[in-house]
Design an enzyme around this catalytic site. Sequence first.
Site, PDB file in Angstrom:
ATOM      1  CG  ASP A  61      -1.869   1.070   1.353  1.00 15.15           C
ATOM      2  OD1 ASP A  61      -2.843   0.999   0.598  1.00 15.15           O
ATOM      3  OD2 ASP A  61      -1.689   1.997   2.167  1.00 15.15           O
ATOM      4  CD  GLU A  64      20.678 -19.301   3.682  1.00 18.84           C
ATOM      5  OE1 GLU A  64      20.310 -19.982   4.663  1.00 18.84           O
ATOM      6  OE2 GLU A  64      21.864 -18.995   3.441  1.00 18.84           O
TER       7      GLU A  64
HETATM    8  C1  GLC Z   1      -4.271   3.047  -0.536  1.00 20.00           C
HETATM    9  C2  GLC Z   1      -5.496   2.178  -0.410  1.00 20.00           C
HETATM   10  C3  GLC Z   1      -6.638   3.018   0.032  1.00 20.00           C
HETATM   11  C4  GLC Z   1      -6.296   3.622   1.379  1.00 20.00           C
HETATM   12  C5  GLC Z   1      -4.966   4.370   1.339  1.00 20.00           C
HETATM   13  C6  GLC Z   1      -4.437   4.641   2.705  1.00 20.00           C
HETATM   14  O1  GLC Z   1      -4.401   3.989  -1.516  1.00 20.00           O
HETATM   15  O2  GLC Z   1      -5.747   1.524  -1.624  1.00 20.00           O
HETATM   16  O3  GLC Z   1      -7.837   2.304   0.090  1.00 20.00           O
HETATM   17  O4  GLC Z   1      -7.305   4.497   1.771  1.00 20.00           O
HETATM   18  O5  GLC Z   1      -3.972   3.623   0.693  1.00 20.00           O
HETATM   19  O6  GLC Z   1      -4.007   3.458   3.316  1.00 20.00           O
END
Ligand code: GLC
Length: 569
Positions: free
Chosen positions: A233, A291
């Site tokens: 993310d 590993e």
């Molecule tokens: C990313 C996710 C989104 C979230 C953001 C903050 O863009 O896809 O849904 O709100 O990150 O974590």
Amino acid sequence: MANQDSTWRQAVIYQIYPWTFHEDMKRMPQKGVGSLRGIIEKIPYIREELGADAIWLSPIYTSPMMDGGYDISNYNDVHQDLGSLQDFKDLIQEAHQSGVKVMVDFVPNHTSDQHEWFVKSRKREKDFEDWYIWHPGKKDEQGNRIPPNNWASVFSMPNKRSRNEGNFPDLNEGDWTPPVSAWQWDDDRKEYYLRTFAKEQPDLNWSNPLVREAMKEVMRFWLDSGADGFRIDAINHLGKNMHFDDEEVNHAYNEEFYDNPYDQLLKENSCGYWGSLHGHVWEITEVLRDERYEDRDLRIVMEAHMGESDLRQLNDIAPDLAATFNFGAMRLNWGVAERKIHLDYYYQNLSEVGIANQVNGNHDEVRLATRCGDSIARTVAVMNFFLPGMRFVYNGEELGLHNAKVPHEKTRDHENGYRDGERTPFIWNESEKNAGFSNAESDQLWLPVNEDDFGISLNHQKTDAKSSFSLYKTAIKLCRELTSIQSGKYESLQADNAEVFAFERRSDNEKVVVVVNFSSNTQRSRIATDFTGGKIILSSIDVDQNPRDVNLEDGVDLKPDEALVIVAS
Ligand code: GLC
């Protein structure tokens, strides 16, 4: 495993938004939210019926659910409404037995403010003091306390335009406000903390080695529990200039073009800052080289909203293990020139060992069929399936589901539910309670079922040979059977009609050409390639037609919005 043999290379990855996919009907009482056991029940659907190779689970962790699960309060457990760690292990076992890989979401930039690390950091507890990005702030000319700099929160959309009618009752379109500061005053610690997203999502301090180690430990925890990789993310946000220099104003900002006040600033210090980003991404990918994972076929896909050249740099850090989502193609205007330039650039600049990807939507984007219309959604799907790389399908996309209009009182997403429209439950069978999503009372559902889409339930589409579902299923099957699609390079071709885009893939003994009509009129185009005679094996419109002959030199006839797949005969 040698990277060239990676089974991720042409994998179809099905993204599941776990809260609204499927609740197992045995759960008593029913909670009205999806569950991991509910996903297990649908593995045969995902694998045998649709034909996907892997799933990516949006966050399943313990979370106060301020941001759809992206606000995590415990990285090492499953949210109790979704199930348990044991359910996750069972899911892994069932998935692997069926030949489905499982990718989990990894959220490294921030935690929930309920996470014990933040609770301790807020109290300045020993060893946790610097786990987040704290700052005393500055004084303005009148001596008032102000945030340390002008960094803005991504969630600055108080006046964002309506995507789901009715969700923004009080907002005055076009009346723009400044972005929300990324600095949040904390009355306990008497300092500001950085929060790039919601105020309940404090940013972790990645310049602290203890934080980095803890986050790598989280990755190991999930790999050791059987996960085959991560969707990472907001990774570009790990790159921060820790001298906290101000961002420059984006003079190109205008409300017609940008829809988020956050974009009033350029982003060179608060995110995408290469001085730290490169090292952090490197360190993250190194975890997979341990590993103990030698015999595993692990993979990372990174979410980053950045310019194409920055994305290229991210892709070059560990190309054998990690690539960014190719959001560029998803955002393009619908036109031949744009598409050709984008794809040529994208494939030319990908390292030999890299794995490309195509993505049509996700839990943050208006659904494909709503964004492009039903017809073009099918065109895009065919075109992208036959391109090289991993292909992501957001649950429900295969049915052509639309964004739902979620009544204001039922919204879940903060900021007036602006992404709820693409997160409503999967439509399994319109004649079952809540369309087969859950047996709970309908007012208990996490988000309401979109009755407007009952006519395109999976149940309806399974027996309709022309349906969107049949198209997805047929395209996925063909892709698996064609050696050129499994291994061939992308090469764009000349078409003598400006509304038509064509590309080729070839293996030693097979050549495939994909021809796409970007207009809503019928078109005819000749295609320049070294074979003339071919067979049309798939049309985005007439999925069930028998293969028919075509001569590329004489010209290919295309219906409005049609994409055709042609094999050299
Ligand atoms: C990313 C996710 C989104 C979230 C953001 C903050 O863009 O896809 O849904 O709100 O990150 O974590």
